[in-house]
Design a protein around this motif. Structure first.
Motif, PDB file in Angstrom:
ATOM      1  N   GLU A 210       0.852  -1.195   0.000  1.00  0.00           N
ATOM      2  CA  GLU A 210       0.000   0.000   0.000  1.00  0.00           C
ATOM      3  C   GLU A 210       0.886   1.243   0.000  1.00  0.00           C
ATOM      4  N   PHE A 211       0.646   2.124  -0.971  1.00  0.00           N
ATOM      5  CA  PHE A 211       1.365   3.385  -1.079  1.00  0.00           C
ATOM      6  C   PHE A 211       0.424   4.500  -0.624  1.00  0.00           C
ATOM      7  N   TRP A 212       0.875   5.248   0.369  1.00  0.00           N
ATOM      8  CA  TRP A 212       0.053   6.294   0.997  1.00  0.00           C
ATOM      9  C   TRP A 212       0.714   7.641   0.773  1.00  0.00           C
ATOM     10  N   GLN A 213      -0.046   8.559   0.210  1.00  0.00           N
ATOM     11  CA  GLN A 213       0.435   9.929   0.009  1.00  0.00           C
ATOM     12  C   GLN A 213      -0.480  10.865   0.767  1.00  0.00           C
ATOM     13  N   GLY A 214       0.091  11.615   1.704  1.00  0.00           N
ATOM     14  CA  GLY A 214      -0.713  12.541   2.480  1.00  0.00           C
ATOM     15  C   GLY A 214      -1.328  13.628   1.610  1.00  0.00           C
ATOM     16  N   ARG A 215      -2.600  13.970   1.919  1.00  0.00           N
ATOM     17  CA  ARG A 215      -3.322  14.987   1.160  1.00  0.00           C
ATOM     18  C   ARG A 215      -4.075  15.900   2.130  1.00  0.00           C
ATOM     19  N   PRO A 216      -4.510  17.087   1.663  1.00  0.00           N
ATOM     20  CA  PRO A 216      -5.229  18.005   2.543  1.00  0.00           C
ATOM     21  C   PRO A 216      -6.536  17.413   3.063  1.00  0.00           C
ATOM     22  N   SER A 217      -6.960  17.910   4.225  1.00  0.00           N
ATOM     23  CA  SER A 217      -8.243  17.558   4.839  1.00  0.00           C
ATOM     24  C   SER A 217      -8.364  16.068   5.133  1.00  0.00           C
ATOM     25  N   ARG A 218      -7.235  15.401   5.290  1.00  0.00           N
ATOM     26  CA  ARG A 218      -7.199  13.965   5.575  1.00  0.00           C
ATOM     27  C   ARG A 218      -7.814  13.121   4.468  1.00  0.00           C
ATOM     28  N   LEU A 219      -7.919  13.670   3.267  1.00  0.00           N
ATOM     29  CA  LEU A 219      -8.398  12.908   2.111  1.00  0.00           C
ATOM     30  C   LEU A 219      -7.200  12.330   1.374  1.00  0.00           C
ATOM     31  N   HIS A 220      -6.485  11.456   2.069  1.00  0.00           N
ATOM     32  CA  HIS A 220      -5.214  10.943   1.583  1.00  0.00           C
ATOM     33  C   HIS A 220      -5.394  10.025   0.379  1.00  0.00           C
ATOM     34  N   ASP A 221      -4.353   9.947  -0.435  1.00  0.00           N
ATOM     35  CA  ASP A 221      -4.318   9.000  -1.551  1.00  0.00           C
ATOM     36  C   ASP A 221      -3.732   7.678  -1.055  1.00  0.00           C
ATOM     37  N   ARG A 222      -4.439   6.572  -1.317  1.00  0.00           N
ATOM     38  CA  ARG A 222      -3.972   5.241  -0.937  1.00  0.00           C
ATOM     39  C   ARG A 222      -4.143   4.309  -2.135  1.00  0.00           C
ATOM     40  N   ILE A 223      -3.028   3.780  -2.628  1.00  0.00           N
ATOM     41  CA  ILE A 223      -3.061   2.843  -3.746  1.00  0.00           C
ATOM     42  C   ILE A 223      -2.563   1.491  -3.233  1.00  0.00           C
ATOM     43  N   GLN A 224      -3.412   0.487  -3.397  1.00  0.00           N
ATOM     44  CA  GLN A 224      -3.100  -0.856  -2.912  1.00  0.00           C
ATOM     45  C   GLN A 224      -2.839  -1.815  -4.075  1.00  0.00           C
ATOM     46  N   TYR A 225      -1.843  -2.674  -3.874  1.00  0.00           N
ATOM     47  CA  TYR A 225      -1.566  -3.770  -4.805  1.00  0.00           C
ATOM     48  C   TYR A 225      -1.750  -5.084  -4.046  1.00  0.00           C
ATOM     49  N   THR A 226      -2.499  -6.014  -4.606  1.00  0.00           N
ATOM     50  CA  THR A 226      -2.619  -7.350  -4.025  1.00  0.00           C
ATOM     51  C   THR A 226      -2.283  -8.387  -5.089  1.00  0.00           C
ATOM     52  N   LEU A 227      -1.606  -9.440  -4.666  1.00  0.00           N
ATOM     53  CA  LEU A 227      -1.200 -10.495  -5.589  1.00  0.00           C
ATOM     54  C   LEU A 227      -2.306 -11.540  -5.681  1.00  0.00           C
ATOM     55  N   GLN A 228      -2.881 -11.673  -6.869  1.00  0.00           N
ATOM     56  CA  GLN A 228      -3.962 -12.622  -7.092  1.00  0.00           C
ATOM     57  C   GLN A 228      -3.653 -13.429  -8.343  1.00  0.00           C
ATOM     58  N   ASN A 229      -3.558 -14.768  -8.178  1.00  0.00           N
ATOM     59  CA  ASN A 229      -3.238 -15.661  -9.298  1.00  0.00           C
ATOM     60  C   ASN A 229      -1.967 -15.203 -10.022  1.00  0.00           C
ATOM     61  N   ASN A 230      -0.950 -14.850  -9.215  1.00  0.00           N
ATOM     62  CA  ASN A 230       0.366 -14.438  -9.726  1.00  0.00           C
ATOM     63  C   ASN A 230       0.321 -13.144 -10.532  1.00  0.00           C
ATOM     64  N   GLN A 231      -0.717 -12.344 -10.344  1.00  0.00           N
ATOM     65  CA  GLN A 231      -0.812 -11.044 -10.994  1.00  0.00           C
ATOM     66  C   GLN A 231      -1.115  -9.979  -9.948  1.00  0.00           C
ATOM     67  N   TRP A 232      -0.508  -8.815 -10.144  1.00  0.00           N
ATOM     68  CA  TRP A 232      -0.735  -7.703  -9.221  1.00  0.00           C
ATOM     69  C   TRP A 232      -1.985  -6.930  -9.627  1.00  0.00           C
ATOM     70  N   ILE A 233      -2.903  -6.785  -8.677  1.00  0.00           N
ATOM     71  CA  ILE A 233      -4.136  -6.022  -8.880  1.00  0.00           C
ATOM     72  C   ILE A 233      -3.993  -4.690  -8.151  1.00  0.00           C
ATOM     73  N   LYS A 234      -4.177  -3.610  -8.855  1.00  0.00           N
ATOM     74  CA  LYS A 234      -4.000  -2.251  -8.318  1.00  0.00           C
ATOM     75  C   LYS A 234      -5.357  -1.608  -8.063  1.00  0.00           C
ATOM     76  N   GLN A 235      -5.558  -1.073  -6.867  1.00  0.00           N
ATOM     77  CA  GLN A 235      -6.855  -0.476  -6.494  1.00  0.00           C
ATOM     78  C   GLN A 235      -6.636   0.742  -5.618  1.00  0.00           C
ATOM     79  N   ARG A 236      -7.600   1.657  -5.659  1.00  0.00           N
ATOM     80  CA  ARG A 236      -7.583   2.817  -4.750  1.00  0.00           C
ATOM     81  C   ARG A 236      -8.404   2.491  -3.523  1.00  0.00           C
ATOM     82  N   LEU A 237      -7.890   2.890  -2.350  1.00  0.00           N
ATOM     83  CA  LEU A 237      -8.584   2.697  -1.078  1.00  0.00           C
ATOM     84  C   LEU A 237      -9.080   4.027  -0.557  1.00  0.00           C
ATOM     85  N   ALA A 238     -10.170   3.993   0.168  1.00  0.00           N
ATOM     86  CA  ALA A 238     -10.648   5.198   0.875  1.00  0.00           C
ATOM     87  C   ALA A 238      -9.652   5.550   1.972  1.00  0.00           C
ATOM     88  N   PRO A 239      -9.448   6.835   2.226  1.00  0.00           N
ATOM     89  CA  PRO A 239      -8.482   7.232   3.254  1.00  0.00           C
ATOM     90  C   PRO A 239      -8.992   6.928   4.657  1.00  0.00           C
TER      91      PRO A 239
END
Length: 210
Positions: A181-210
């Motif tokens: 999970e890559f977390w970048q701080g943003r104003p008003s605590r609306l941070h950017d969070r990008i998650q990668y999970t390994l599924q069937n030997n492939q990386w799945i990239k998704q945005r998470l709520a802060p």
């Protein structure tokens, strides 16, 4: 002491899915390079969390020593508390925090001992005193005094005047990641969070709520 009003608004950068590499290890290397270039304090320091034999979590700061195609490498005493935890439950979580860049990275995965050849190679690269220290320290054990530790260091320095072999109880660990999970701080605590999970030997990239 009132801690409730201590806060900082993060405004430096943003993080978008399309700007992130398809491979999270490559993305991590980019962020690590940025942290080193920015001369943040201890860029390779990471919190390592494990589960102990009592089924309770415990954590500590260790130093990342290598990024490979397989994962992330650090070194320790196999008989230490972390070593015993990893022998019991071979999974862990790493957290890097670079406040100067308003960034955090979380990495989870299986942790196994590194092969002896790579552990030997790294051990030879350490300063002489650090190699002696690996022999002298019975890491995580109760000791009667600092004097006892120094006595052991003197003993092993006399034994290994030039060539210091790697102790059999000391070496590397490799964390093979299955989540980032890559977390970048943003104003008003609306941070950017990008998650990668390994599924069937492939990386799945998704945005998470802060």
């Amino acid at each position: 002491m009132d801690l409730r009003h201590i806060r900082q608004d993060y405004t430096n950068q943003s993080l978008n899915e399309e700007d992130c590499s398809k491979n999270p290890l490559e993305q991590f290397q980019q962020w690590m390079s940025a942290a080193i270039h920015a001369k943040v304090n201890e860029p390779t320091a990471m919190n390592l969390a494990t589960i102990g034999e009592d089924n309770r979590p415990n954590s500590r700061i260790v130093l990342l020593k290598e990024i490979t195609a397989e994962g992330l490498v650090f070194f320790s005493n196999y008989h230490s508390r972390k070593g015993r935890s990893l022998a019991y439950h071979p999974f862990g979580a790493l957290t890097f925090f670079w406040p100067e860049l308003e960034r955090q990275v979380r990495i989870e995965g299986k942790i196994e001992q590194l092969n002896s050849t790579d552990s030997d190679e790294y051990f030879r690269s350490r300063p002489y005193t650090s190699r002696i220290g690996a022999w002298a320290s019975q890491q995580s054990e109760v000791i009667p005094s600092k004097a006892e530790l120094m006595k052991r260091a003197t003993k092993f320095a006399a034994k290994y005047l030039l060539n210091v072999p790697r102790p059999p109880h000391w070496g590397g660990y490799l964390l093979t990641p299955d989540r980032f999970e890559f977390w970048q701080g943003r104003p008003s605590r609306l941070h950017d969070r990008i998650q990668y999970t390994l599924q069937n030997n492939q990386w799945i990239k998704q945005r998470l709520a802060p």
